[in-house]
Enzyme design. Structure first.
Site, mmCIF file in Angstrom:
data_model
loop_
_atom_site.group_PDB
_atom_site.id
_atom_site.type_symbol
_atom_site.label_atom_id
_atom_site.label_comp_id
_atom_site.label_asym_id
_atom_site.label_seq_id
_atom_site.Cartn_x
_atom_site.Cartn_y
_atom_site.Cartn_z
ATOM 1 N N PHE A 133 14.614 53.044 34.594
ATOM 2 C CA PHE A 133 15.450 53.225 33.353
ATOM 3 C C PHE A 133 14.853 53.994 32.153
ATOM 4 C CE2 PHE A 133 17.911 51.776 29.507
ATOM 5 C CZ PHE A 133 18.805 52.061 29.749
ATOM 6 N N ASP A 218 6.621 55.855 30.096
ATOM 7 C CA ASP A 218 7.561 55.134 29.258
ATOM 8 C C ASP A 218 7.295 53.873 28.857
ATOM 9 O OD1 ASP A 218 9.733 53.588 28.331
ATOM 10 O OD2 ASP A 218 11.394 54.641 29.700
ATOM 11 N N LYS A 247 12.121 50.172 20.807
ATOM 12 C CA LYS A 247 12.366 48.755 20.503
ATOM 13 C C LYS A 247 11.329 48.126 19.548
ATOM 14 C CE LYS A 247 14.212 48.391 25.209
ATOM 15 N NZ LYS A 247 15.520 48.074 25.025
#
Length: 398
Positions: A133, A218, A247
């Site tokens: 993802f 990532d 985040k």
């Protein structure tokens, strides 16, 4: 007074519970009725220092009083300060600031394709992993191996090949002359907190060096101390060419970063941009977060409380017939056996505990990096009750 139609006016892109949260502090949230909830999701690992940490609140207040956003075409102190501190701490050469992890990953795709034009004869293919993802832009959805994305918003962006995660042979077979980069998560969060094995990531780095392609990591969810180190790549003893962060970098505000090393630093003026990118307000918050995470002893404390959480979750899992645990640091997945994770999440909410289920058979725990041992112990009590209720009083979940 709450407008009963307000929820109906929002586009229905997610199922939300009825609670209206109005205040947060540390590991706790309070709803409009005054009920307290212990938060072990923290906005899906966004609130790295918990809710409304004083260092971030103070940084935002100070910055908002002097300068919020001079525009991306001009320097500001927060931009320069965070760039210097982040590159120094991560061993990177250049950074570009964005608003979200998806944007950072989109930027990584652009940067890799630019590099491919300069150094690999125009190659643009990127190999990613099944069940990965990387975000919800069209490019990052195209890069993702999330099964639910396969038929959404067709046609997807071409140039992505997906191979099984933790399968080095499959990865090697997919890298060819048309490949410019391999793009991987160190831990597949949405897949159920599935970490890369040491042999896999070290082999992936070696493969990229041998084949002359870039390695993109990532670390949107795993970076900024989440795994007990500043970057999760440190756990594996590897070094990527490009790293994406998001985040936790902003501690609750929209901030992400695209880090590059060596000749992967190849953007030129006009090739990347964004109205809010690198604005003074968000980078001030990011600098406050990073300075806190890099304070002596902070990451050691993260590792210590993470071990306490892991041991406690393992006891709960054994008691209810679940497990084994997965993940690193304060990013832990608890696989369930014979029980639906959404049921447990709903009962946990009733018990005043916020957790989430990235998969139907897995719970995810991403508390604040500042979570206390006492918070952990209280969470375990509430989780035990939620498991028991999920067995005795199953719910109908849409």
């Amino acid at each position: 007074m709450r407008d009963p139609l307000a929820g109906l006016r929002l586009m229905k892109t997610v199922e939300r519970p009825a609670q209206l949260f109005v205040r947060g502090q540390g590991s706790w949230l309070w709803d409009a009725d005054g009920r307290a909830y212990l938060d072990f999701t923290q906005g899906w690992a966004v609130n790295s220092l918990g809710h409304s940490p004083s260092v971030v609140v103070d940084a935002l207040k100070r910055q908002a009083e002097s300068l919020i956003n001079p525009g991306p075409a001009y320097y500001n102190r927060g931009m320069l300060g965070l760039a210097s501190r982040l590159c120094q701490a991560s061993g990177s050469d250049q950074v570009y600031f964005l608003n979200s992890g998806a944007e950072a990953n989109e930027g990584a795709i652009k940067l890799a394709r630019k590099w491919g034009r300069l150094h690999r004869g125009g190659a643009y293919g990127i190999v990613t992993a099944c069940n990965s993802f990387h975000g919800r832009t069209l490019a990052t959805m195209s890069a993702s191996g999330k099964p639910a994305f396969e038929t959404l918003f067709e046609p997807k962006l071409p140039g992505f090949t997906k191979v099984p995660y933790n399968d080095l042979d499959a990865l090697a077979a997919a890298v060819d002359e048309g490949t410019v980069a391999v793009m991987l998560e160190t831990v597949q969060g949405e897949a159920g907190v599935v970490p890369a094995t040491l042999d896999y990531l070290q082999g992936a780095e070696r493969l990229c060096r041998e084949r002359g392609v870039l390695l993109i990591l990532d670390e949107v969810q795993t970076g900024i101390g989440r795994c007990g180190t500043l970057l999760a790549e440190e756990l594996y003893g590897i070094r990527a060419d490009i790293i994406t962060l998001g985040k936790g970098l902003g501690g609750g505000v929209p901030l992400a970063a695209l880090l590059a090393r060596g000749n992967a630093c190849c953007f030129e003026p006009g090739e990347q941009g964004g109205t809010y990118h690198g604005n003074a307000l968000m980078t001030a918050a990011g600098l406050a977060v990073l300075d806190t995470v890099l304070e002596p002893g902070f990451l050691e404390q993260v590792r210590e409380v993470a071990q306490h959480l892991r041991e406690g979750l393992a006891r709960v899992a054994r008691r209810h017939g679940h497990g084994p645990l997965r993940g690193h640091g304060l990013m832990i997945g608890l696989p369930l056996i014979g029980q639906a994770a959404p049921q447990v999440v709903c009962h946990a909410l009733d018990e005043g505990l916020l957790i989430n289920a990235p998969q139907a058979d897995c719970l995810r725990f991403t508390p604040a990096l500042t979570v206390s041992r006492a918070n952990v112990d209280e969470m375990l009590k509430r989780l035990n009750r939620a498991f028991a209720l999920a067995k005795s009083k199953p719910l109908e979940i849409a």
